[in-house]
Design an enzyme around this catalytic site. Structure first.
Site, mmCIF file in Angstrom:
data_model
loop_
_atom_site.group_PDB
_atom_site.id
_atom_site.type_symbol
_atom_site.label_atom_id
_atom_site.label_comp_id
_atom_site.label_asym_id
_atom_site.label_seq_id
_atom_site.Cartn_x
_atom_site.Cartn_y
_atom_site.Cartn_z
ATOM 1 C CB CYS A 148 14.610 -65.680 -12.787
ATOM 2 S SG CYS A 148 13.493 -64.767 -11.886
ATOM 3 C CG HIS A 241 17.522 -61.878 -10.134
ATOM 4 N ND1 HIS A 241 17.134 -60.837 -10.576
ATOM 5 C CD2 HIS A 241 16.446 -62.823 -10.417
ATOM 6 C CE1 HIS A 241 15.826 -60.997 -11.097
ATOM 7 N NE2 HIS A 241 15.388 -61.954 -10.924
HETATM 8 P P1 NAP Z 1 5.854 -59.691 -19.198
HETATM 9 O O1 NAP Z 1 7.282 -59.039 -19.563
HETATM 10 O O2 NAP Z 1 4.736 -59.382 -18.500
HETATM 11 O O3 NAP Z 1 5.304 -60.386 -20.599
HETATM 12 C C1 NAP Z 1 4.175 -61.073 -20.473
HETATM 13 C C2 NAP Z 1 4.052 -61.663 -21.971
HETATM 14 O O4 NAP Z 1 2.498 -62.395 -21.815
HETATM 15 C C3 NAP Z 1 3.636 -60.665 -22.871
HETATM 16 O O5 NAP Z 1 4.044 -60.876 -24.303
HETATM 17 C C4 NAP Z 1 2.058 -60.465 -23.053
HETATM 18 O O6 NAP Z 1 1.598 -59.895 -24.219
HETATM 19 C C5 NAP Z 1 1.541 -61.824 -22.937
HETATM 20 N N1 NAP Z 1 0.226 -61.948 -22.227
HETATM 21 C C6 NAP Z 1 -0.369 -61.183 -21.132
HETATM 22 N N2 NAP Z 1 -1.370 -61.531 -21.037
HETATM 23 C C7 NAP Z 1 -1.753 -62.738 -22.090
HETATM 24 C C8 NAP Z 1 -3.106 -63.467 -22.368
HETATM 25 N N3 NAP Z 1 -4.162 -63.222 -21.751
HETATM 26 N N4 NAP Z 1 -2.913 -64.270 -23.381
HETATM 27 C C9 NAP Z 1 -1.757 -64.590 -24.267
HETATM 28 N N5 NAP Z 1 -0.432 -63.568 -23.810
HETATM 29 C C10 NAP Z 1 -0.690 -62.907 -22.801
HETATM 30 O O7 NAP Z 1 6.382 -61.007 -18.484
HETATM 31 P P2 NAP Z 1 7.628 -61.726 -18.338
HETATM 32 O O8 NAP Z 1 8.811 -60.988 -17.529
HETATM 33 O O9 NAP Z 1 8.347 -61.789 -19.717
HETATM 34 O O10 NAP Z 1 7.637 -63.250 -17.891
HETATM 35 C C11 NAP Z 1 7.069 -64.188 -18.508
HETATM 36 C C12 NAP Z 1 6.763 -65.309 -17.625
HETATM 37 O O11 NAP Z 1 7.971 -65.888 -17.568
HETATM 38 C C13 NAP Z 1 6.032 -65.444 -16.437
HETATM 39 O O12 NAP Z 1 5.444 -66.507 -16.076
HETATM 40 C C14 NAP Z 1 7.283 -64.983 -15.640
HETATM 41 O O13 NAP Z 1 6.913 -65.209 -14.230
HETATM 42 C C15 NAP Z 1 8.291 -66.015 -16.100
HETATM 43 N N6 NAP Z 1 9.718 -65.527 -15.779
HETATM 44 C C16 NAP Z 1 10.085 -64.378 -15.890
HETATM 45 C C17 NAP Z 1 11.430 -63.931 -15.687
HETATM 46 C C18 NAP Z 1 12.186 -62.866 -15.683
HETATM 47 O O14 NAP Z 1 13.057 -62.356 -15.325
HETATM 48 N N7 NAP Z 1 11.281 -61.713 -16.140
HETATM 49 C C19 NAP Z 1 12.331 -65.012 -15.186
HETATM 50 C C20 NAP Z 1 11.918 -66.395 -15.300
HETATM 51 C C21 NAP Z 1 10.478 -66.569 -15.349
HETATM 52 P P3 NAP Z 1 1.045 -58.459 -24.410
HETATM 53 O O15 NAP Z 1 2.146 -57.655 -24.879
HETATM 54 O O16 NAP Z 1 0.038 -58.464 -25.628
HETATM 55 O O17 NAP Z 1 0.380 -57.932 -23.203
#
Ligand code: NAP
Length: 351
Positions: A148, A241
């Site tokens: 990000c 950010h």
């Molecule tokens: P998050 O809020 O923690 O969401 C994680 C998601 O993955 C939830 O839907 C969760 O489902 C699912 N999940 C967790 N364990 C799993 C498993 N074993 N099998 C299948 N699904 C699973 O994280 P996020 O911030 O959205 O980030 C998601 C990805 O995008 C990450 O790789 C992160 O590094 C990347 N990213 C994030 C941002 C940001 O600003 N947040 C920006 C760029 C990239 P449950 O609800 O069932 O646990």
């Protein structure tokens, strides 16, 4: 045009919810499946997901049953918002099974043959796809979006690099809470506080920026050679950010030269006119106290990067401040723009 059926992996998280919001009325894509972890598979989206975005959860997804992240997912195009460790396992399995994945996870960003794309700045890196097919033997395809914060940094550096050559960058980040996902960082750690460590973030900024600004030679990506020193901090801002940048240039430029090259930047002509492409990828603010995350993160529907406070630097050449919406341009919106680009270039014809 028949809409392309799509799945969202990690649909209940911070980025997954943003995917749902941005895809619900998309002109090219139609959500046919939502996926989350095994512990939520079988529940409806409304039961499993605590909607944290503005407004209400869209009616169309409330009763959709969550699926596990397996190769049986319907839809041959998937948007991935999986945690990196899970993406390492699941994304190659889905790609082998013929799924095209536009991923936000860092799992495959460095993999040879897997393009890391910000469409305005390096759409031509999609020419790595034949290398991916030959090296991986996947029937499907993986295209990744950068970290990000890197989105804001690379977008700001691209016009400066094209016009003046960027040699070195000192970057201090002030990153929003939503960047840590949901529920993310405990309130007792972040309220009234700054946390001066985000695991892996400084390394990602330093390496991914060079990949994005690199060249493609004989179908292979050759990284740029910019020396980058990043300091990553988590601050008590919800979304957006902010990055303070000091930049050393090969050919000297005044703040007004830099400002002009940033505001004139439109990026690859392949991107202009795509549904998620902002009219202006970089908006230069002239006020002395802008950009600010609360006031500027939604510029260009969250897809424009805002840059301001462009001024001389006594150590390097120029300093400036950049704001990027971390879950729109920095995540879901960036991946959707990648998919629109794949569509425009004919990569989704068999999907
Ligand atoms: P998050 O809020 O923690 O969401 C994680 C998601 O993955 C939830 O839907 C969760 O489902 C699912 N999940 C967790 N364990 C799993 C498993 N074993 N099998 C299948 N699904 C699973 O994280 P996020 O911030 O959205 O980030 C998601 C990805 O995008 C990450 O790789 C992160 O590094 C990347 N990213 C994030 C941002 C940001 O600003 N947040 C920006 C760029 C990239 P449950 O609800 O069932 O646990």
């Amino acid at each position: 045009m028949r809409k392309i059926p799509v799945s969202i992996l990690g649909a209940t998280g911070a980025v997954g919810q943003r995917f749902v919001e941005l895809l619900i009325n998309h002109p090219y894509f139609e959500i046919v499946a939502l996926s989350a972890s095994e512990r939520n598979a079988g529940k409806t989206y409304a039961e499993a997901c605590n909607w944290v975005l503005s407004g209400s959860m869209p009616e169309q997804v409330k009763r959709m049953k969550l699926l596990p992240a397996t190769v049986d997912l319907p839809g041959r195009l998937a948007f991935s918002a999986l945690p990196t460790g899970i993406a390492h396992e699941v994304e190659p399995q889905l790609a082998a099974a013929g799924v095209t994945i536009c991923s936000n996870a860092s799992a495959l960003r460095q993999t040879p043959g897997v393009p890391l794309i910000i469409p305005e700045i390096n759409a031509e890196h999609l020419a790595m796809i034949p290398l991916q097919h030959s090296q991986m033997g996947w029937k499907g395809l993986v295209v990744t979006s950068p970290n990000c914060t890197t989105n804001g940094i690379a977008m700001t550096l691209k016009p400066l690099d094209d016009a003046f050559g960027v040699e070195a960058v000192f970057a201090t980040t002030m990153q929003a809470i939503s960047g840590a996902g949901y529920p993310g960082i405990p309130s007792l750690d972040i309220q009234d506080n700054i946390v001066p460590f985000i695991a892996g973030e400084e390394e990602k900024i330093e390496s991914e920026t060079n990949l994005l600004l690199g060249k493609l030679i004989d179908g292979q990506r050759v990284a740029a050679n910019i020396t980058i020193s990043a300091h990553a901090n988590r601050v008590a801002v919800m979304d957006g950010h902010t990055i303070a940048l000091s930049v050393k240039l090969r050919h000297k430029a005044s703040p007004s030269d830099a400002s002009m090259s940033l505001s004139d930047f439109r990026g690859s002509s392949l991107v202009q006119g795509l549904p998620s492409a902002p009219a202006q990828p970089i908006i230069v603010r002239s006020e002395q106290n802008r950009p600010q995350p609360r006031r500027d993160r939604d510029s260009g529907a969250g897809m424009s990067v805002s840059v301001g406070r462009i001024r001389p630097c006594k150590i390097l050449d120029l300093r400036m401040l950049t704001v990027v919406h971390n879950t729109v341009r920095g995540a879901a919106g960036g991946s959707i723009l990648n998919a629109e680009l794949l569509c425009a270039m004919g990569y989704l014809e068999s999907v």
